[in-house]
Structure formats: structure tokens, C-alpha cells
Motif scaffolding. Structure first.
Motif, PDB file in Angstrom:
ATOM      1  N   ARG B   9      20.416  -5.341 148.369  1.00 30.17           N
ATOM      2  CA  ARG B   9      21.360  -6.271 147.762  1.00 30.17           C
ATOM      3  C   ARG B   9      20.787  -6.875 146.486  1.00 30.17           C
ATOM      4  O   ARG B   9      21.507  -7.160 145.541  1.00 30.17           O
ATOM      5  CB  ARG B   9      21.699  -7.376 148.751  1.00 30.17           C
ATOM      6  CG  ARG B   9      22.487  -6.931 149.974  1.00 30.17           C
ATOM      7  CD  ARG B   9      23.923  -6.568 149.613  1.00 30.17           C
ATOM      8  NE  ARG B   9      24.548  -7.533 148.726  1.00 30.17           N
ATOM      9  CZ  ARG B   9      25.056  -8.696 149.106  1.00 30.17           C
ATOM     10  NH1 ARG B   9      25.008  -9.045 150.375  1.00 30.17           N
ATOM     11  NH2 ARG B   9      25.619  -9.498 148.224  1.00 30.17           N
ATOM     12  N   TYR B  10      19.489  -7.064 146.473  1.00 35.92           N
ATOM     13  CA  TYR B  10      18.818  -7.621 145.305  1.00 35.92           C
ATOM     14  C   TYR B  10      17.535  -6.831 145.068  1.00 35.92           C
ATOM     15  O   TYR B  10      16.825  -6.506 146.010  1.00 35.92           O
ATOM     16  CB  TYR B  10      18.470  -9.094 145.505  1.00 35.92           C
ATOM     17  CG  TYR B  10      19.656  -9.968 145.818  1.00 35.92           C
ATOM     18  CD1 TYR B  10      20.049 -10.208 147.130  1.00 35.92           C
ATOM     19  CD2 TYR B  10      20.400 -10.550 144.794  1.00 35.92           C
ATOM     20  CE1 TYR B  10      21.153 -10.988 147.414  1.00 35.92           C
ATOM     21  CE2 TYR B  10      21.507 -11.344 145.072  1.00 35.92           C
ATOM     22  CZ  TYR B  10      21.863 -11.550 146.384  1.00 35.92           C
ATOM     23  OH  TYR B  10      22.953 -12.329 146.658  1.00 35.92           O
ATOM     24  N   LEU B  11      17.255  -6.556 143.802  1.00 41.28           N
ATOM     25  CA  LEU B  11      16.039  -5.816 143.470  1.00 41.28           C
ATOM     26  C   LEU B  11      15.588  -6.179 142.068  1.00 41.28           C
ATOM     27  O   LEU B  11      16.389  -6.170 141.136  1.00 41.28           O
ATOM     28  CB  LEU B  11      16.289  -4.314 143.571  1.00 41.28           C
ATOM     29  CG  LEU B  11      15.097  -3.415 143.221  1.00 41.28           C
ATOM     30  CD1 LEU B  11      13.965  -3.652 144.217  1.00 41.28           C
ATOM     31  CD2 LEU B  11      15.514  -1.949 143.234  1.00 41.28           C
ATOM     32  N   ILE B  12      14.312  -6.487 141.958  1.00 38.66           N
ATOM     33  CA  ILE B  12      13.679  -6.676 140.656  1.00 38.66           C
ATOM     34  C   ILE B  12      12.643  -5.572 140.519  1.00 38.66           C
ATOM     35  O   ILE B  12      11.792  -5.420 141.391  1.00 38.66           O
ATOM     36  CB  ILE B  12      13.017  -8.063 140.537  1.00 38.66           C
ATOM     37  CG1 ILE B  12      14.072  -9.159 140.710  1.00 38.66           C
ATOM     38  CG2 ILE B  12      12.323  -8.201 139.182  1.00 38.66           C
ATOM     39  CD1 ILE B  12      13.487 -10.560 140.731  1.00 38.66           C
ATOM     40  N   THR B  13      12.723  -4.823 139.437  1.00 38.05           N
ATOM     41  CA  THR B  13      11.776  -3.732 139.229  1.00 38.05           C
ATOM     42  C   THR B  13      11.308  -3.736 137.772  1.00 38.05           C
ATOM     43  O   THR B  13      11.710  -4.587 136.984  1.00 38.05           O
ATOM     44  CB  THR B  13      12.424  -2.388 139.601  1.00 38.05           C
ATOM     45  OG1 THR B  13      11.424  -1.371 139.590  1.00 38.05           O
ATOM     46  CG2 THR B  13      13.519  -2.022 138.613  1.00 38.05           C
ATOM     47  N   VAL B  14      10.449  -2.802 137.455  1.00 43.59           N
ATOM     48  CA  VAL B  14       9.919  -2.701 136.090  1.00 43.59           C
ATOM     49  C   VAL B  14      10.403  -1.412 135.442  1.00 43.59           C
ATOM     50  O   VAL B  14      10.747  -0.436 136.116  1.00 43.59           O
ATOM     51  CB  VAL B  14       8.384  -2.769 136.081  1.00 43.59           C
ATOM     52  CG1 VAL B  14       7.912  -4.133 136.585  1.00 43.59           C
ATOM     53  CG2 VAL B  14       7.790  -1.653 136.923  1.00 43.59           C
ATOM     54  N   THR B  15      10.396  -1.420 134.140  1.00 46.22           N
ATOM     55  CA  THR B  15      10.837  -0.251 133.372  1.00 46.22           C
ATOM     56  C   THR B  15      10.093   0.999 133.799  1.00 46.22           C
ATOM     57  O   THR B  15       8.866   0.990 133.924  1.00 46.22           O
ATOM     58  CB  THR B  15      10.609  -0.504 131.871  1.00 46.22           C
ATOM     59  OG1 THR B  15      11.381  -1.648 131.478  1.00 46.22           O
ATOM     60  CG2 THR B  15      11.027   0.692 131.048  1.00 46.22           C
ATOM     61  N   GLY B  16      10.864   2.058 134.052  1.00 48.19           N
ATOM     62  CA  GLY B  16      10.272   3.355 134.353  1.00 48.19           C
ATOM     63  C   GLY B  16      10.001   3.645 135.815  1.00 48.19           C
ATOM     64  O   GLY B  16       9.659   4.790 136.162  1.00 48.19           O
ATOM     65  N   SER B  80      14.431   6.560 135.625  1.00 46.70           N
ATOM     66  CA  SER B  80      13.527   5.782 134.782  1.00 46.70           C
ATOM     67  C   SER B  80      14.283   4.557 134.276  1.00 46.70           C
ATOM     68  O   SER B  80      14.774   4.550 133.138  1.00 46.70           O
ATOM     69  CB  SER B  80      13.019   6.638 133.613  1.00 46.70           C
ATOM     70  OG  SER B  80      12.092   5.905 132.840  1.00 46.70           O
ATOM     71  N   PRO B  81      14.368   3.532 135.113  1.00 49.19           N
ATOM     72  CA  PRO B  81      15.187   2.366 134.767  1.00 49.19           C
ATOM     73  C   PRO B  81      14.742   1.701 133.463  1.00 49.19           C
ATOM     74  O   PRO B  81      13.537   1.645 133.151  1.00 49.19           O
ATOM     75  CB  PRO B  81      14.987   1.433 135.955  1.00 49.19           C
ATOM     76  CG  PRO B  81      14.533   2.299 137.067  1.00 49.19           C
ATOM     77  CD  PRO B  81      13.740   3.397 136.420  1.00 49.19           C
ATOM     78  N   SER B  82      15.719   1.178 132.742  1.00 54.96           N
ATOM     79  CA  SER B  82      15.436   0.429 131.524  1.00 54.96           C
ATOM     80  C   SER B  82      16.155  -0.925 131.609  1.00 54.96           C
ATOM     81  O   SER B  82      17.083  -1.087 132.412  1.00 54.96           O
ATOM     82  CB  SER B  82      15.929   1.207 130.295  1.00 54.96           C
ATOM     83  OG  SER B  82      17.330   1.386 130.377  1.00 54.96           O
ATOM     84  N   PRO B  83      15.721  -1.898 130.812  1.00 54.63           N
ATOM     85  CA  PRO B  83      16.314  -3.241 130.893  1.00 54.63           C
ATOM     86  C   PRO B  83      17.835  -3.260 130.717  1.00 54.63           C
ATOM     87  O   PRO B  83      18.511  -4.128 131.277  1.00 54.63           O
ATOM     88  CB  PRO B  83      15.598  -3.995 129.775  1.00 54.63           C
ATOM     89  CG  PRO B  83      14.251  -3.344 129.690  1.00 54.63           C
ATOM     90  CD  PRO B  83      14.520  -1.886 129.915  1.00 54.63           C
ATOM     91  N   THR B 113      17.646  -6.093 138.565  1.00 56.11           N
ATOM     92  CA  THR B 113      17.018  -6.602 137.352  1.00 56.11           C
ATOM     93  C   THR B 113      15.866  -5.682 136.983  1.00 56.11           C
ATOM     94  O   THR B 113      14.995  -5.419 137.824  1.00 56.11           O
ATOM     95  CB  THR B 113      16.483  -8.028 137.553  1.00 56.11           C
ATOM     96  OG1 THR B 113      17.572  -8.890 137.903  1.00 56.11           O
ATOM     97  CG2 THR B 113      15.830  -8.542 136.270  1.00 56.11           C
ATOM     98  N   VAL B 114      15.881  -5.183 135.752  1.00 56.14           N
ATOM     99  CA  VAL B 114      14.810  -4.309 135.266  1.00 56.14           C
ATOM    100  C   VAL B 114      14.028  -5.061 134.184  1.00 56.14           C
ATOM    101  O   VAL B 114      14.590  -5.437 133.152  1.00 56.14           O
ATOM    102  CB  VAL B 114      15.363  -2.991 134.704  1.00 56.14           C
ATOM    103  CG1 VAL B 114      14.212  -2.084 134.276  1.00 56.14           C
ATOM    104  CG2 VAL B 114      16.235  -2.285 135.722  1.00 56.14           C
ATOM    105  N   LEU B 115      12.762  -5.288 134.442  1.00 56.61           N
ATOM    106  CA  LEU B 115      11.937  -6.063 133.490  1.00 56.61           C
ATOM    107  C   LEU B 115      11.234  -5.156 132.497  1.00 56.61           C
ATOM    108  O   LEU B 115      10.983  -3.970 132.793  1.00 56.61           O
ATOM    109  CB  LEU B 115      10.918  -6.893 134.270  1.00 56.61           C
ATOM    110  CG  LEU B 115      11.523  -7.881 135.280  1.00 56.61           C
ATOM    111  CD1 LEU B 115      10.418  -8.566 136.055  1.00 56.61           C
ATOM    112  CD2 LEU B 115      12.400  -8.896 134.576  1.00 56.61           C
TER     113      LEU B 115
END
Lengths: 112, 115
Positions: B9-16, B80-83, B113-115
Motif C-alpha cells: 500500500r505504501y512504498l518508499i524506494t530509491v532510483t534504480g 528502474s524506478p525514477s522520481p 515514492t521514488v527518491l
């Protein structure tokens, strides 16, 4: 280009008052139009569906109208309640496809 | 209870850093779809699937992948997530046909959210 435009973008009304939300579309060929209610942080939920031959349909305090000639729909909310505070999204289906065209929604706030 | 279940339901991850958002429905629906919702832009379709092994691009497919190996599941993959993929994501399903039969049932949403 298939488009759905909703107005107003946002609306504040006092509890107990009525309001009307508008939806204008340029979708062709038209199959049906559906109004969804989306509470904050939740997925949209269908309120009512309008097909080409229907002019008016009610669901409790919600009444939807459709004018296929002018390509306009409205959602009228009677005797508003605090729980009506939500976003209302107009969605039009393209005939013959699973293609849906979404409006950007009207955010309604019912104030006590 | 008939429902569409999304996780997380909620996720904070980093680029790539590759991630997958799962979607499962228990209504035996043929049609499933992913949307993203951003302020002022409304719901935009990412990918949809008409049935098992049948998927197609929606309006904003760039940066996303999907698969439909089973009827009930339709995961969304960000290789590869991006902001700019920070958004609220919804999965939905419906049966084919016209009228009330093809109402979309939405999941509760996944805020990414992608940081």
C-alpha cells in the motif's frame, strides 16, 4: 481527440445544500458514461452508469443526467452530507473497445 | 468478499531499485488494468490486459512492465524506478460486456515514492 472535461475543479458547500457537477466529453463513438466517487486515499467506486438512451438516473441522493446531443452529463447531489466529501470522476467508454477516457475529477468538500 | 488487492500500500524506494506492485482479484474478471493518479492529471492508464497472456499499452506505459500469467494476478513492474514515477497507483478489474457488467472494481491504491 477523445477528452473528458469536468467542472468545477473544486467546490465547497454547506451540509444540507444541493450541488451539481458537470462533465463535458468529446468521446466518439460513445458507449456509456459512468460517475465514480473517490474518497481520499481510496479507489474510485461506481455511482451510476448512463447509456446513450438514458436521460436521467438516480441512486439515492445522487441523480445523473445525460444529454447525448450536447455531449454533457451532470451529477446532482441533494441534501449533501459530510460523507459526500470526495472527488467525483466522470469516465466515458469508447464504443467497441475497452478504452476508457477519464476526467480529472471535481473535488467536493461538504462543510458543517 | 469481491475485491482487488494491491500490495504494498505504501512504498518508499530509491532510483534504480527494481520493484513490483502486486494486484490480485477474486472475481474471475478477464479485464485488468493499471492506472497512476497525479494531482491535476486524474487517472491515466499505464497497461491493461484483456485476458491471460494478453496485455497492451495504455496512455503512459514508459518505464513500466506487466505480465498476466494467471487470470487473477496482474503485477506492475518498475525495472528502474525514477522520481517521476512517484505517484498513487491503482489496479482495477472488470468483466467484459456492456452496461453494469463492465464496471471497474478498483484496489485501495499503492502510494509509491521514488527518491
Amino acid at each position: 481527440k477523445n477528452q473528458v472535461e469536468q467542472s468545477p475543479q473544486s467546490l465547497i458547500i454547506l451540509e444540507g445544500k444541493n450541488c451539481t457537477l458537470q462533465c463535458n466529453y468529446t468521446v466518439s463513438p460513445f458507449s456509456n458514461l459512468r460517475w465514480y466517487k473517490q474518497d481520499t486515499g481510496r479507489g474510485p467506486v461506481s455511482l451510476t452508469i448512463m447509456t446513450f438512451s438514458e436521460n436521467t438516473k438516480s441512486n439515492g441522493r445522487y441523480t445523473a443526467t445525460l444529454d447525448a446531443d450536447t455531449k454533457q452529463s451532470s451529477l446532482h447531489i441533494t441534501a449533501s452530507q459530510l460523507s459526500d466529501s470526495a472527488s467525483y470522476i466522470c469516465v466515458v467508454r469508447v464504443s467497441g473497445f475497452q478504452k476508457l477516457v477519464f476526467g480529472t475529477g471535481t473535488r467536493l468538500l461538504v462543510s458543517p | 468478499e469481491a475485491q482487488v488487492t494491491q500490495n504494498p500500500r505504501y512504498l518508499i524506494t530509491v532510483t534504480g531499485k527494481k520493484l513490483t506492485v502486486t494486484c490480485s482479484q477474486n472475481m474471475n474478471h478477464e479485464y485488468m488494468s493499471w492506472y497512476r493518479q497525479d494531482p491535476g492529471l486524474g487517472l491515466r492508464q499505464i497497461y491493461y490486459s484483456m485476458n491471460v497472456e494478453v496485455t497492451d499499452k495504455g496512455d503512459v506505459p514508459e518505464g513500466y512492465k506487466v505480465s498476466r500469467k494467471e487470470k487473477r494476478n496482474f503485477p506492475l513492474i518498475l525495472e528502474s524506478p525514477s522520481p517521476n514515477q512517484t505517484s498513487l497507483y491503482f489496479c482495477a478489474s472488470s468483466s467484459p460486456g456492456t452496461g453494469d457488467a463492465n464496471v471497474l472494481t478498483f484496489g485501495a491504491g499503492s502510494r509509491l515514492t521514488v527518491l
